[in-house]
Structure formats: C-alpha cells, structure tokens
Design a protein around this motif. Structure first.
Motif, PDB file in Angstrom:
ATOM      1  N   GLY A 122      -2.771  -1.511  -3.227  1.00 42.47           N
ATOM      2  CA  GLY A 122      -3.675  -0.364  -3.257  1.00 42.47           C
ATOM      3  C   GLY A 122      -2.923   0.926  -3.007  1.00 42.47           C
ATOM      4  N   ARG A 162     -12.662   2.080  -6.916  1.00 45.41           N
ATOM      5  CA  ARG A 162     -12.015   3.392  -6.977  1.00 45.41           C
ATOM      6  C   ARG A 162     -12.953   4.455  -6.411  1.00 45.41           C
ATOM      7  N   LEU A 163     -12.384   5.379  -5.698  1.00 50.67           N
ATOM      8  CA  LEU A 163     -13.109   6.533  -5.180  1.00 50.67           C
ATOM      9  C   LEU A 163     -12.356   7.777  -5.621  1.00 50.67           C
ATOM     10  N   TRP A 214       0.852  -1.199   0.000  1.00 50.52           N
ATOM     11  CA  TRP A 214       0.000   0.000   0.000  1.00 50.52           C
ATOM     12  C   TRP A 214       0.883   1.242   0.000  1.00 50.52           C
ATOM     13  N   ALA A 247     -13.684   0.450  -1.910  1.00 54.32           N
ATOM     14  CA  ALA A 247     -13.456   1.897  -1.812  1.00 54.32           C
ATOM     15  C   ALA A 247     -14.763   2.660  -1.684  1.00 54.32           C
ATOM     16  N   ALA A 275     -17.693   7.031  -6.579  1.00 57.41           N
ATOM     17  CA  ALA A 275     -16.980   5.770  -6.417  1.00 57.41           C
ATOM     18  C   ALA A 275     -17.494   4.758  -7.434  1.00 57.41           C
ATOM     19  N   LEU A 293      -3.495   5.511  -2.124  1.00 54.03           N
ATOM     20  CA  LEU A 293      -4.215   6.775  -1.995  1.00 54.03           C
ATOM     21  C   LEU A 293      -3.371   7.811  -2.711  1.00 54.03           C
ATOM     22  N   LEU A 332      -8.709   7.082  -4.226  1.00 50.91           N
ATOM     23  CA  LEU A 332      -8.485   5.888  -3.417  1.00 50.91           C
ATOM     24  C   LEU A 332      -8.708   4.667  -4.297  1.00 50.91           C
ATOM     25  N   LEU A 374      -9.780   9.174   4.914  1.00 55.24           N
ATOM     26  CA  LEU A 374      -9.473   7.991   4.120  1.00 55.24           C
ATOM     27  C   LEU A 374      -8.216   7.254   4.577  1.00 55.24           C
ATOM     28  N   ALA A 415      -8.794   0.699  -3.895  1.00 51.30           N
ATOM     29  CA  ALA A 415      -8.796  -0.394  -2.936  1.00 51.30           C
ATOM     30  C   ALA A 415     -10.107  -1.156  -3.051  1.00 51.30           C
TER      31      ALA A 415
END
Length: 280
Positions: A144, A243-244, A115, A217, A239, A146, A212, A267, A214
């Motif tokens: 993942g 994905r977001l 991550w 998400a 989202a 951010l 984001l 987040l 993950a």
C-alpha cells in the motif's frame, strides 16, 4: 570562453543539469538495511537518523531547480515487508525555459506486504517554465501507499501571477504491474488564462492531490473530511475500491500547506517528515 563552433554559429550553448539518485532498501534480520545508494550529477539521496523504525529517504536536487533540457530521476526500491517514507529536501522549482521541457521521473517500487509514504514538498512553477514529469508507484499485490503531489503557481508573497507556463504531469499507481490509479495533469497558457472556469483552477494558484491506497481506505473518509476546515481552502474527498482521493485548491500556498499537513497527519501515524518546511 565560447568554443569555435559557437563563435561561427553565433549560438550560445547553455549548460544543463542531469541527475539520478537510486536507493534500494532490503529486509534484514535486524530490520531494514540500505542495500544500494547510487547518485550521479545533481540528484542526491540521504537517509537521516530519525526516531522511527521506518526509514526516511530524502531526495534533493542540488542544481536548485529545473529548466529546459535538464533531466532528473529519483528511484526507490523497498524490499518485502518494509515500510518507509520518501520525501524531498525542499520544494522543486521549475524555472523559465526557452529550450523545451525539463524532464523529471520518479520511479518507486514497494515489495510484498510493504508500505510507502511518498510525501514530497511542493513543485513551484515560475513564469514561462516547462516541465514534463512522470511519477510511478509500483506496488506488490498486497502493498500500500500514501501519495502526495502539490503544485504552486509562482510566489504569492512576491506578487507573481503566472500566465505562461507548461506542466505535463502523469501520476500513476500500479498494483502487480496493473494500473489502479492514473491522474494526468496538463497546464498551458490557455488553461491558466481561463480563471473563471470552475472546471479548471478558477482563481486558485495552489493545488494538491493526496491518495491513499490500502484495504479499507474508505474507513478514513469521515475522519479526513473532518480535517478540511482550513480557511481559504476548497477541498473534497472520495473513496472507492480500496482508494481514497483528496483534492485541495487554494489561492495561496500557505493555507494549502496547512490543510495538507492536517490531512497527512490524519491518514499517517507518527510525525510529519522532519524536512518539511511547514508544520500545522
């Protein structure tokens, strides 16, 4: 002194900055271990001591900014199962250029089960600046991230109005080599002059994108939207398929920074990067 070629041609050759910093962090029996740290020219990377098992990598450009002909590259490789934060020591500044674009590249790779929080401080564009940048995060199949990028047009406190600047910015996230999110951004004097268009920036002079990537998400969409309450900020989040994406727009950098700090804290577990020059 000017050399003979310069005296004959009458041209002045400007000094340019070139920098490359690469960090490789590998998994070890006792946790993460720095395996490689390579630095050249104006680019540096440091790993400060923090009260967190996740390492934090801070990139910096000692030249103080970028102008035409400058080159800058940051690279980070995370081994399997590792989690880390990467950021920048201060805002990156793109200054006026008369000799083409400055080139910047960010290459980030995350191993299996890893991550990465890519949370750089903002990029500030000055009048007549010209910046071409490519940012790529390459995730392993189950990794993942951010991702944050923030752009501010000029210094609001100084009363600056940016009417002539160029930004060619391509942000890309890949999974196992396949693109899963591509976000090209291009600004030029024409788009900066169309301040009444809602499809462009309108009156906004500071904007950011937070992504984001993950599984699940979308579960964070409601809590994230609940943080979008900072006065003077327009923001929207959506989202889809792991994905977001959050987009934020403001007339000034200060409310934008406050909103981004709240969104990132929502987040991301734990404190914000220590080098950030603003906290909510």
């Amino acid at each position: 002194m000017l050399d003979a070629a310069e005296r004959i041609s009458g041209a002045q050759i400007h000094q340019r900055s070139h920098g490359c910093a690469e960090v490789v962090i590998a998994a070890h029996a006792n946790g993460a271990r720095l395996e490689r740290l390579a630095q050249a020219g104006s680019a540096k990377a440091i790993l400060p001591r923090i009260h967190d098992p996740r390492p934090e990598v801070v990139f910096l450009n000692t030249s103080g900014g970028l102008t035409g002909g400058d080159t800058l590259r940051y690279a980070l490789r995370l081994g399997d199962g590792l989690c880390a934060t990467a950021t920048t020591q201060t805002a990156e500044r793109a200054y006026a250029s008369t000799t083409g674009a400055a080139q910047a590249n960010v290459d980030l790779k995350v191993g299996r089960g890893g991550w990465l929080d890519w949370l750089p401080q903002e990029t500030i564009l000055f009048q007549s600046s010209n910046l071409k940048r490519r940012i790529v995060i390459d995730l392993a199949e189950d990794a993942g991230c951010l991702f944050l990028e923030t752009v501010i047009l000029g210094r609001h406190a100084m009363g600056e109005t940016i009417t002539s600047a160029r930004l060619d910015d391509r942000r890309e996230i890949r999974r196992a080599g396949r693109p899963i999110w591509i976000d090209p951004l291009r600004l030029d004097p024409d788009s900066l002059g169309r301040t009444t268009s809602p499809a462009l920036l309108g009156p906004g002079r500071a904007f950011a994108t937070l992504v984001l990537v993950a599984p699940g998400a979308a579960d964070a969409l409601g809590p994230l939207r609940a943080t979008l309450t900072v006065p003077g900020v327009e923001a929207a989040a959506t989202a889809f398929e792991g994905r977001l994406v959050l987009r934020v727009l403001a007339r000034d950098g200060l409310p934008l920074r406050r909103q981004i700090a709240r969104a990132v804290a929502c987040l991301r577990p734990g404190p914000l990067p220590r080098v950030w020059q603003y906290q909510d």
